[in-house]
Design an enzyme around this catalytic site. Structure first.
Site, short mmCIF file in Angstrom:
data_model
loop_
_atom_site.label_atom_id
_atom_site.label_comp_id
_atom_site.label_asym_id
_atom_site.label_seq_id
_atom_site.Cartn_x
_atom_site.Cartn_y
_atom_site.Cartn_z
N LYS A 1 0.82 -1.22 0.00
CA LYS A 1 0.00 0.00 0.00
C LYS A 1 0.86 1.27 0.00
CE LYS A 1 -2.86 0.78 3.39
NZ LYS A 1 -3.84 0.39 4.45
N LYS B 1 -6.43 -7.42 -1.99
CA LYS B 1 -6.31 -8.53 -2.94
C LYS B 1 -4.93 -9.17 -2.86
CE LYS B 1 -9.88 -7.32 -6.28
NZ LYS B 1 -10.52 -6.19 -5.55
N ILE C 1 -22.78 -29.78 -31.93
CA ILE C 1 -21.91 -29.70 -30.75
C ILE C 1 -22.77 -29.79 -29.50
CG2 ILE C 1 -20.25 -28.31 -29.43
CD1 ILE C 1 -19.17 -27.17 -31.96
N SER D 1 -43.36 -28.87 -34.60
CA SER D 1 -44.11 -27.70 -34.13
C SER D 1 -45.02 -27.12 -35.22
CB SER D 1 -43.13 -26.64 -33.63
OG SER D 1 -42.10 -26.46 -34.57
N GLY E 1 -38.34 -24.32 -35.13
CA GLY E 1 -36.88 -24.37 -35.08
C GLY E 1 -36.30 -25.11 -36.27
N1 DCP Z 1 -39.26 -35.70 -29.95
C1 DCP Z 1 -39.46 -36.33 -28.73
N2 DCP Z 1 -38.45 -36.39 -27.82
C2 DCP Z 1 -37.26 -35.82 -28.09
C3 DCP Z 1 -37.03 -35.19 -29.31
C4 DCP Z 1 -38.06 -35.14 -30.24
O1 DCP Z 1 -40.55 -36.84 -28.47
N3 DCP Z 1 -36.28 -35.88 -27.19
C5 DCP Z 1 -40.36 -35.62 -30.91
C6 DCP Z 1 -41.36 -34.59 -30.45
C7 DCP Z 1 -40.98 -33.39 -31.23
C8 DCP Z 1 -40.56 -34.00 -32.55
O2 DCP Z 1 -39.88 -35.21 -32.17
O3 DCP Z 1 -42.08 -32.51 -31.40
C9 DCP Z 1 -39.68 -33.11 -33.39
O4 DCP Z 1 -38.55 -32.72 -32.67
P1 DCP Z 1 -38.00 -31.25 -32.75
O5 DCP Z 1 -36.75 -31.21 -31.92
O6 DCP Z 1 -37.87 -30.82 -34.15
O7 DCP Z 1 -39.08 -30.38 -31.93
P2 DCP Z 1 -40.31 -29.51 -32.41
O8 DCP Z 1 -40.56 -29.65 -33.87
O9 DCP Z 1 -41.44 -29.85 -31.50
O10 DCP Z 1 -39.89 -28.01 -32.09
P3 DCP Z 1 -38.99 -27.03 -32.97
O11 DCP Z 1 -39.87 -25.95 -33.48
O12 DCP Z 1 -37.99 -26.49 -31.98
O13 DCP Z 1 -38.34 -27.84 -34.04
MG MG Z 2 -39.00 -29.42 -35.24
#
Ligand code: DCP
Ligand code: MG
Ligand code: MN
Length: 336
Positions: A61, A73, A107, A181, A190
């Site tokens: 110091k 520190k 990854i 989805s 996605g």
């Molecule tokens: N799925 C499941 N269990 C998992 C991965 C997938 O039952 N561990 C089934 C349900 C999901 C489908 O497969 O709806 C498709 O997988 P996605 O990862 O593409 O998921 P989503 O289509 O539902 O969502 P996103 O809009 O993110 O693709």
């Molecule tokens: Mg999907």
């Protein structure tokens, strides 16, 4: 960023200088606090000029550029051999880097951790070390920004049209459903999950007829139509790859999954790939309570010994709900 070495092994305080310079780096790069950055550097500079080892914070110091906080520190470091603040920063830094790398398609958290431990912490670093990546991971890196973007419903509808027209040109009996989805009615997805079958493509019986149906031929056709741009992996029933709207090159590259399933397993597959994953979990748990086992291929009654019996004949999604004594749920009501 790089920083200058603070003296050499002859500097009796080099370990103290090092931790002060690490703090300086943190203030410059993360906190963006130039004032603290300069303060730590100045303190390190002072210590590096000494010919004797500093014995305590109190002693330090008295030197120029070392105040109460830095003195404390120095005491902590002299007493414990480390600085908790720095340990926490480093851990944070590592975790942030792992989360970033794990966002690259292909990854996973384990691979991300391995890379960060090897000093690869940014996408820039990753670009320089592509030899450490699989084909999938290289594509994930190449299309990193695009894959972060959600796919609007309208764009999937356009892709659906092109895909169905192309595949039906090959053979008009193909059945094609976009699941995931999108089928649950989401405004954004996605990725794109496609399920394909053909009435001649069935799980049991002669291989002869199965040959008329080929995922490879379908993929080649979609490549020719400039819809599929890259292949991550291609097996006899599963394609993972990348597509882009052929008529609009300004659109992002999108992840595309295609599965070819047997006709007699198509509705269990549709149910599974429509999800959501949580909905599937709940439905499988409910099936077990009713002494059934449900997966993406079949619904089977469990025997008294708990072994799966013959697959039930399923010709619609509704059939699965009926067997399990559940009221039918529309795909848009499966967003749990
Ligand atoms: N799925 C499941 N269990 C998992 C991965 C997938 O039952 N561990 C089934 C349900 C999901 C489908 O497969 O709806 C498709 O997988 P996605 O990862 O593409 O998921 P989503 O289509 O539902 O969502 P996103 O809009 O993110 O693709
Ligand atoms: Mg999907
Ligand atoms: Mn998917």
């Amino acid at each position: 960023g790089k920083r200058k070495a603070t003296g050499n092994a002859n500097n009796p305080n080099h370990d103290l200088c090092d931790f002060l310079m690490e703090l300086a780096d943190y203030e410059r790069n993360v906190s963006k606090n130039v004032y603290k950055y300069n303060a730590y550097r100045k303190a390190a500079g002072t210590l590096s000029a000494l010919t004797e080892r500093v014995k305590s914070g109190e002693e330090a110091k008295k030197l120029p550029g070392i105040g109460v906080k830095i003195a404390k520190k120095i005491d902590e470091f002299l007493q414990t051999g480390k600085l908790q603040k720095l340990e926490d920063i480093k851990k944070d830094d590592i975790n942030i880097a792992i989360s970033l790398l794990a966002r690259v398609s292909g990854i996973g958290p384990a691979k991300a951790k391995e890379l960060v431990e090897a000093g690869i912490k940014t996408l820039e670093d990753l670009k320089k070390h592509q030899d450490k990546l699989t084909h999938h991971q290289k594509l994930g890196l190449k299309y990193f920004d695009d894959f972060e973007k959600k796919i609007p419903r309208a764009e999937i509808a356009q892709i659906e049209k092109i895909l169905k027209n192309a595949i039906k040109e090959l053979n008009s009996a193909y059945l094609i459903t976009i699941c995931g989805s999108y089928r649950r009615g989401k405004e954004e997805s996605g990725d794109i999950d496609v399920l394909i079958t053909h009435p001649d493509y069935i799980s049991k019986v002669k291989n002869g007829k199965k040959k008329a149906v080929s995922l490879k031929t379908i993929i080649e056709c979609l490549e020719k139509k400039k819809l599929i741009t890259d292949t991550i992996s291609l097996g006899s029933t599963k394609f993972m790859g990348i597509c882009q709207l052929p008529e609009d090159k300004s659109k992002p590259f999108r992840r595309l999954d295609i599965r070819l399933t047997f006709h007699d397993q198509y509705y269990c597959a549709i149910l599974y790939f429509t999800g959501s994953d949580l909905f599937n979990k709940n439905m499988r748990a409910h099936a077990l309570e009713k002494k059934y086992t449900l997966n993406e291929y079949a619904l089977k009654r469990l025997t008294i010994e708990g072994r799966p019996g013959e697959a039930e004949k399923i010709t619609s999604e509704e059939d699965v709900f009926k067997f399990l004594g559940l009221p039918y749920k529309d795909p848009k009501d499966r967003n749990i």
